[in-house]
Each structure stands twice: as structure tokens, then as C-alpha cells.
Design a protein around this motif. Structure first.
Motif, PDB file in Angstrom:
ATOM      1  N   UNK A 219       0.845  -1.190   0.000  1.00  0.00           N
ATOM      2  CA  UNK A 219       0.000   0.000   0.000  1.00  0.00           C
ATOM      3  C   UNK A 219       0.881   1.240   0.000  1.00  0.00           C
ATOM      4  N   UNK A 220       0.238   2.397  -0.098  1.00  0.00           N
ATOM      5  CA  UNK A 220       0.943   3.676   0.001  1.00  0.00           C
ATOM      6  C   UNK A 220       0.023   4.600   0.785  1.00  0.00           C
ATOM      7  N   UNK A 221       0.427   4.923   2.007  1.00  0.00           N
ATOM      8  CA  UNK A 221      -0.421   5.711   2.888  1.00  0.00           C
ATOM      9  C   UNK A 221      -0.593   7.149   2.421  1.00  0.00           C
ATOM     10  N   UNK A 222      -1.405   7.891   3.146  1.00  0.00           N
ATOM     11  CA  UNK A 222      -1.762   9.257   2.769  1.00  0.00           C
ATOM     12  C   UNK A 222      -0.517  10.148   2.686  1.00  0.00           C
ATOM     13  N   UNK A 223      -0.424  10.895   1.587  1.00  0.00           N
ATOM     14  CA  UNK A 223       0.729  11.768   1.368  1.00  0.00           C
ATOM     15  C   UNK A 223       0.381  12.806   0.307  1.00  0.00           C
ATOM     16  N   UNK A 224       1.202  13.828   0.212  1.00  0.00           N
ATOM     17  CA  UNK A 224       1.113  14.795  -0.884  1.00  0.00           C
ATOM     18  C   UNK A 224       2.416  14.700  -1.662  1.00  0.00           C
ATOM     19  N   UNK A 225       2.339  14.831  -2.970  1.00  0.00           N
ATOM     20  CA  UNK A 225       3.523  14.680  -3.807  1.00  0.00           C
ATOM     21  C   UNK A 225       4.474  15.861  -3.638  1.00  0.00           C
ATOM     22  N   UNK A 226       5.759  15.595  -3.865  1.00  0.00           N
ATOM     23  CA  UNK A 226       6.761  16.651  -3.771  1.00  0.00           C
ATOM     24  C   UNK A 226       6.434  17.779  -4.750  1.00  0.00           C
ATOM     25  N   UNK A 227       6.615  19.035  -4.341  1.00  0.00           N
ATOM     26  CA  UNK A 227       6.288  20.156  -5.231  1.00  0.00           C
ATOM     27  C   UNK A 227       7.230  20.284  -6.423  1.00  0.00           C
ATOM     28  N   UNK A 228       8.470  19.809  -6.280  1.00  0.00           N
ATOM     29  CA  UNK A 228       9.440  19.829  -7.373  1.00  0.00           C
ATOM     30  C   UNK A 228      10.044  18.444  -7.525  1.00  0.00           C
ATOM     31  N   UNK A 229      10.133  17.972  -8.765  1.00  0.00           N
ATOM     32  CA  UNK A 229      10.779  16.697  -9.064  1.00  0.00           C
ATOM     33  C   UNK A 229      11.641  16.880 -10.306  1.00  0.00           C
ATOM     34  N   UNK A 230      12.914  16.573 -10.182  1.00  0.00           N
ATOM     35  CA  UNK A 230      13.834  16.709 -11.313  1.00  0.00           C
ATOM     36  C   UNK A 230      13.783  18.111 -11.923  1.00  0.00           C
ATOM     37  N   UNK A 231      13.621  19.120 -11.064  1.00  0.00           N
ATOM     38  CA  UNK A 231      13.574  20.494 -11.533  1.00  0.00           C
ATOM     39  C   UNK A 231      12.266  20.896 -12.182  1.00  0.00           C
ATOM     40  N   UNK A 232      11.256  20.054 -12.093  1.00  0.00           N
ATOM     41  CA  UNK A 232       9.947  20.319 -12.693  1.00  0.00           C
ATOM     42  C   UNK A 232       8.928  20.556 -11.584  1.00  0.00           C
TER      43      UNK A 232
END
Length: 219
Positions: A91-104
């Protein structure tokens, strides 16, 4: 804005992607998670290498070439795609994605389902909002896109294996409400054209849609 898009991959493309993934090695998915997400992430991801590069190119081309995705997301750039699998108990519990990934900057998150939903139990993508939770479990080859600002989770898999591709887009239009307005205008414009052709009213709607995009686009 949450939108589901059918048939990002054709049946033949889907089988080819599955076959390629079947011969690849997977590793602990926590390697790509932020420090707090590592605490709740329990899946496996395809290992970096030439095979992953090839499959990324194939699926990225399919996603970026989809007209509905293009109009709904207005993608400026995509992060490198991740191919993840969840076996029984994962599973993957509750989270918010990183605001920047690979400079994007991550404006829009998207998940492409690769396993037939009847082949596994659980594993729903659960997206949280002020109005409640929405569970998403789509047919293989279908995609869901949603705001990266959302808290979300993957429910535990209780049978079988969940296989997905996940990615993130930086949009030419940062604001979700503005992207939705542009998508609605484009839908209305095309509907009007289908009914009446290139009328003066169509031209006004087309002008407004184009000029709003011009006003809001970040290049």
C-alpha cells in the motif's frame, strides 16, 4: 480538477508494455519518496536502466500524444515516469507529492493503470478533498489525472498485483481552476462547431479561449 481518460494505450501497446515490465527488475519504491512519504510507502518500482528508458519513451509518447490529456493538463514538461507494482499487502499511505521533481514543478499527478481491475482486489487510488474521498480503479490502459496538491493514498492490495505507471506534469497554466475553465471552453467550442460549424459565435468563443490561454500561460 480530476479527469479520467480512456485508452491511453491500445490493447497491443498495453500487452507490449506488460511484456517489457515482466522481464524487468524491481526495487524498493521508497527510494523516490520524500522523507515523510517513506514512512507510508510500501511498493516496488522498475529499476533504472536501458529497458526502463525504452518503456518510458514509449509511454510518454502515448500520454503526450493524447488529445484529451493535452487539453486538460496543458503539459509543459513531464517528470520521468515511474512504473510501480503492489503485491498482496502492499500500500501507500496518505501523502502529498513533492512540489518539485527533477527540476519540474508538479502541477498535475497522473496514474495509468496497467493491470486488469478484476485481477486484483484493493489497490484503489483514494484522492482526498474537502468534499470527501474519491476512489479510482480503472481498466487497464486508462489514466486518471488530478491536482498534485491533493492528499491521496493507495489502499492495501488484498489479492493479486496492482501495476501502474505514475507521473507528474508541469502545466503551462499553473492554476487548476484556470485549467478547468480552459478545458470547459474548449469542450464547448468543439460542441458548437459540431452543431453549427464555424459561425461568428464560434469565432468569439475561439478568440476568448485562445486569449485566456495566452494571458495565463507561463513559458
Amino acid at each position: 480538477m480530476l479527469i479520467t481518460i480512456a485508452d491511453i494505450l491500445s490493447p497491443a501497446e498495453l500487452e507490449e508494455v506488460r511484456a517489457m515490465l515482466g522481464s524487468m527488475r524491481f526495487e524498493d519504491g521508497r527510494a523516490t519518496a520524500g522523507w515523510s512519504a517513506k514512512l507510508v510507502k510500501d511498493n516496488e518500482q522498475a529499476r533504472e536502466g536501458a529497458a526502463l528508458t525504452l518503456i518510458r519513451e514509449k509511454v510518454t509518447k502515448a500520454v503526450m500524444g493524447n488529445e484529451v490529456f493535452s487539453l486538460a493538463v496543458r503539459p509543459k514538461a513531464l517528470t520521468p515516469l515511474i512504473f510501480a507494482r503492489y503485491g498482496q499487502g502492499k500500500e501507500y499511505g496518505s501523502h502529498v507529492d513533492n512540489p518539485l521533481m527533477n527540476g519540474i514543478r508538479t502541477d498535475v499527478s497522473f496514474t495509468l493503470f496497467l493491470a486488469d481491475p478484476a485481477s486484483y482486489d484493493g489497490g484503489e487510488l483514494v484522492i482526498e478533498s474537502v468534499s470527501g474521498e474519491e476512489e479510482v480503479k480503472l481498466p487497464a490502459g486508462h489514466l486518471v489525472a488530478y491536482d498534485s496538491t491533493s492528499l491521496h493514498r493507495v489502499a492495501p492490495v488484498t489479492r493479486g498485483e496492482r501495476m501502474v505507471m505514475v507521473g507528474w506534469a508541469q502545466s503551462f497554466v499553473r492554476d487548476s481552476a484556470k485549467r478547468e475553465l480552459l478545458f470547459d471552453l474548449e469542450t464547448a467550442k468543439r460542441g458548437l462547431f459540431a452543431q453549427a460549424g464555424k459561425t461568428p459565435e464560434f469565432d468569439l468563443l475561439a478568440k476568448s479561449s485562445a486569449n485566456l490561454f495566452r494571458m495565463w500561460a507561463e513559458v
